[in-house]
Design an enzyme around this catalytic site. Sequence first.
Site, PDB file in Angstrom:
ATOM      1  N   TRP A 115      49.462  38.408  39.071  1.00  0.00           N
ATOM      2  CA  TRP A 115      49.134  37.379  40.104  1.00  0.00           C
ATOM      3  C   TRP A 115      48.290  36.135  39.893  1.00  0.00           C
ATOM      4  CZ3 TRP A 115      53.813  36.142  42.163  1.00  0.00           C
ATOM      5  CH2 TRP A 115      54.361  37.154  42.281  1.00  0.00           C
ATOM      6  N   ASP A 184      43.225  34.850  46.745  1.00  0.00           N
ATOM      7  CA  ASP A 184      44.824  35.151  46.907  1.00  0.00           C
ATOM      8  C   ASP A 184      44.886  36.664  47.607  1.00  0.00           C
ATOM      9  OD1 ASP A 184      47.387  35.900  47.152  1.00  0.00           O
ATOM     10  OD2 ASP A 184      47.849  35.647  44.904  1.00  0.00           O
ATOM     11  N   LYS A 208      53.798  41.233  53.402  1.00  0.00           N
ATOM     12  CA  LYS A 208      53.298  42.500  53.018  1.00  0.00           C
ATOM     13  C   LYS A 208      52.628  43.211  54.480  1.00  0.00           C
ATOM     14  CE  LYS A 208      53.007  40.944  48.780  1.00  0.00           C
ATOM     15  NZ  LYS A 208      53.776  41.264  47.715  1.00  0.00           N
TER      16      LYS A 208
END
Length: 372
Positions: A115, A184, A208
């Site tokens: 990511w 992030d 999540k």
Amino acid sequence: MCKHTSRRKPRRLNMRKWNFCAGPAAISEDVLQEVKSELLEFNNSGASIMEISHRSEVYSSVAREAKSDLIEILSIPDNYEVLFLQGGATHQFSMAPYNFGHNTKEADYILSGTWSKKAIAEASKIIKVNTIATSEGKSFSYAPDYKDWSISDNAAYVHYCPNETIQGVAYHEIPNINKPLIADASSVILSEPLDVNKFSLIYAGAQKNIGPAGLTIVIIDRDFMEYGNPNIPNILKYSEHSLSESMLNTPPTFAWYMAGKVFKWIKDSGGLDYFKTQNHKKASKLYEFIDNSSFYSNNVDLVNRSIMNVPFLLANDDLDKTFLSEAEDNELLNLKGHRSVGGMRASIYNAMPLEGVEELIKFMEHFESSYG
């Protein structure tokens, strides 16, 4: 060898199974039951929450309360704005450099997994990206220590990913640097207390620990926000979203509403101190089992192991398909690792109780005795 059969009968509400998906992830059954009870009509309004205008007082009160609860849960200081946006964390990969890269036209990024690599690729289309630390040469098996980062004098900010969902690599200490810090935090936010004061910008996809996909949480220092580029479209400006109270366009109303339910559930469960204890307990049990096995392995450095995403390999990868098939037969879902790394991955976010992890370990133990 004969196929391993189920060890128990289904015992959860509506035949639900243990969902180890990395995202969209499991949501508390308490939350789902409450949402179910309100789905046709919300709060005597005569309509579903999905049918109510985001401009109405009915919905505005839902939005305000969710925001207030998140501020309380994370102890977010008054000098920070909290935004409920769309586009996922992926949209933030470009939104952050568009807003803050114009000042010096460059920023520093840490490459610790898939990511952060995607974030670098997007930012590189907008500004000069300095990749000042990377663990790619060792297959992202660790997170580069922030004490070794060589921060650029001209960097507008430093960006990193505290928890790499795919590789299961995490930072367990917030970097102490003298530049604006952007994170992030998609796969680790709300898993434990967080010192928001150490960041200029935090962003996180909701799917999540927050709620269903479609919502992105942004927490941004108001002074930092004022440095945003005035010459970009309004939809990209954090300041414009702030002025519009996250309603510059129609927000993801149902995801926002559900996030509010999750925030209430977190508060009622004991807050982030409770979830920190539970999450570390779950992760410790699973890692301990893997480490004591000659059949399973985890290649992440001990100090950088994620408490949210636990990847593991079988000694014989020819058994991967059998493992996944029999896991499903035993009510254990979505254990396949990301296609880029293979193997298995158990994502054990807040809504996964300790019982689910214990059931996974029982299955892994039985599978090892059958095929090891």
